[in-house]
Design an enzyme around this catalytic site. Sequence first.
Site, short mmCIF file in Angstrom:
data_model
loop_
_atom_site.label_atom_id
_atom_site.label_comp_id
_atom_site.label_asym_id
_atom_site.label_seq_id
_atom_site.Cartn_x
_atom_site.Cartn_y
_atom_site.Cartn_z
N ASP A 37 -57.47 -1.10 -14.28
CA ASP A 37 -58.75 -0.42 -15.43
C ASP A 37 -59.58 -1.45 -15.38
O ASP A 37 -60.94 -1.22 -16.55
CB ASP A 37 -57.66 -0.38 -16.71
CG ASP A 37 -57.08 -1.14 -17.42
OD1 ASP A 37 -57.09 -1.94 -17.01
OD2 ASP A 37 -56.25 -0.74 -18.53
N LYS A 83 -61.05 -1.22 -24.20
CA LYS A 83 -60.68 0.19 -25.27
C LYS A 83 -59.39 0.97 -25.11
O LYS A 83 -58.70 0.33 -24.97
CB LYS A 83 -61.04 0.46 -23.11
CG LYS A 83 -59.32 0.19 -21.83
CD LYS A 83 -58.54 1.06 -22.49
CE LYS A 83 -57.53 0.62 -21.58
NZ LYS A 83 -55.70 0.76 -21.53
O1 C5P Z 1 -53.32 -2.05 -12.14
P1 C5P Z 1 -52.56 -3.44 -13.20
O2 C5P Z 1 -52.22 -4.23 -12.56
O3 C5P Z 1 -53.05 -3.38 -13.94
O4 C5P Z 1 -51.28 -2.26 -13.49
C1 C5P Z 1 -50.23 -3.64 -14.20
C2 C5P Z 1 -49.08 -2.58 -13.83
O5 C5P Z 1 -48.74 -2.07 -14.96
C3 C5P Z 1 -48.66 -2.63 -12.86
O6 C5P Z 1 -47.99 -3.37 -12.32
C4 C5P Z 1 -47.36 -1.20 -12.85
O7 C5P Z 1 -45.59 -1.68 -13.14
C5 C5P Z 1 -47.87 -0.83 -14.18
N1 C5P Z 1 -49.07 0.18 -13.75
C6 C5P Z 1 -48.82 2.10 -13.37
N2 C5P Z 1 -49.28 2.95 -12.05
C7 C5P Z 1 -50.79 2.43 -13.10
C8 C5P Z 1 -51.10 1.72 -13.52
C9 C5P Z 1 -50.81 0.60 -14.07
O8 C5P Z 1 -47.23 1.74 -12.91
N3 C5P Z 1 -51.21 3.86 -12.90
#
Ligand code: C5P
Length: 310
Positions: free
Chosen positions: A145, A18
């Site tokens: 995502d 994406k």
């Molecule tokens: O949700 P995901 O595991 O992909 O997110 C990875 C990292 O990205 C999280 O641990 C966080 O540090 C950051 N993140 C964030 N806010 C979001 C999505 C991700 O701070 N909305």
Amino acid sequence: MTSAHSDPPPVTVRVPGKVNLELLVGPVRGDGYHALSTVYQAVSLYDDVTVAADDEWGVSVSGEHRAGVPGDDDNIALRAARLLDARTGLGGPVHVSIRKGIPVAGGMAGGSADAAAALVACDHLWGLGMPREELELLAAELGSDVPFLISGGTAMGSGRGELLAPVLARGTYHWVFALGVDGLSTPSVYAECDRLRGSSTAPEPVPNAGLMSALRSGDPHILAPLLVNDLQDAAVSLVPRLGDVLEAGMEYGALGGIVSGSGPTVAFLVEEAEAGIDLAVALTASGVVRDVRRATGPVHGAHIIPVPVD
Ligand code: C5P
């Protein structure tokens, strides 16, 4: 890898990467995530994820983009399969084979895509027929995502990115992706974004209505100046060379350019397929980027395909 005679045949799911057309980063929430307003578009760079019943849980990774993908229990696709098994009690050990075509740690959600694919594949392998909404709830536990990579297309994401609403996008958009040499970890880019913002509190992110009407028009010239990524300054701060890549792409004829997600991949929007070929050649020849990929969007999310024969 062994397979009992009564095992169901393996299932392969193809899943896209994406790009975020708009990524607005708001304040840090109580759970440590940032409030987001984003518009995702699924693009035609794919991973293929095959799940096969086995005696024990395992994962293997192949393809040109495999470097840096965990081949153990940390692998997010394996974690996805185990999560679905644990929640339903109707699965059993599988071997997950991932063929990477999405750049790793590039801001194109390659890991999240594999998790989405593993959920869809195991749901089919185990004959669960889990409703899409339930699968997306599990997906959200694995990453912000992951739900989007199940649905694909073009969609708006809110919350921490996991709450989806469809977006009407006409036409096909042509992209050129400039790949970075090293991956950037998503948490480090969010942390740098916070550092650059200092003590000022970010406002709640509000989606740009102009972007929605640009997508309805299907005209890349209207969309291009509206592309925005609040993580871009942070990614460029961590990898200053990305600033040169952005400049070069615009100089060589891109309509618009942004860092993709948390980077370091840079996404360029071009007018049509031929302009994409010209830009890809110019960027490669300039030496400012190591590698480029062309892709189109939007494309479908995770979907079952015939099991590939090696
Ligand atoms: O949700 P995901 O595991 O992909 O997110 C990875 C990292 O990205 C999280 O641990 C966080 O540090 C950051 N993140 C964030 N806010 C979001 C999505 C991700 O701070 N909305």
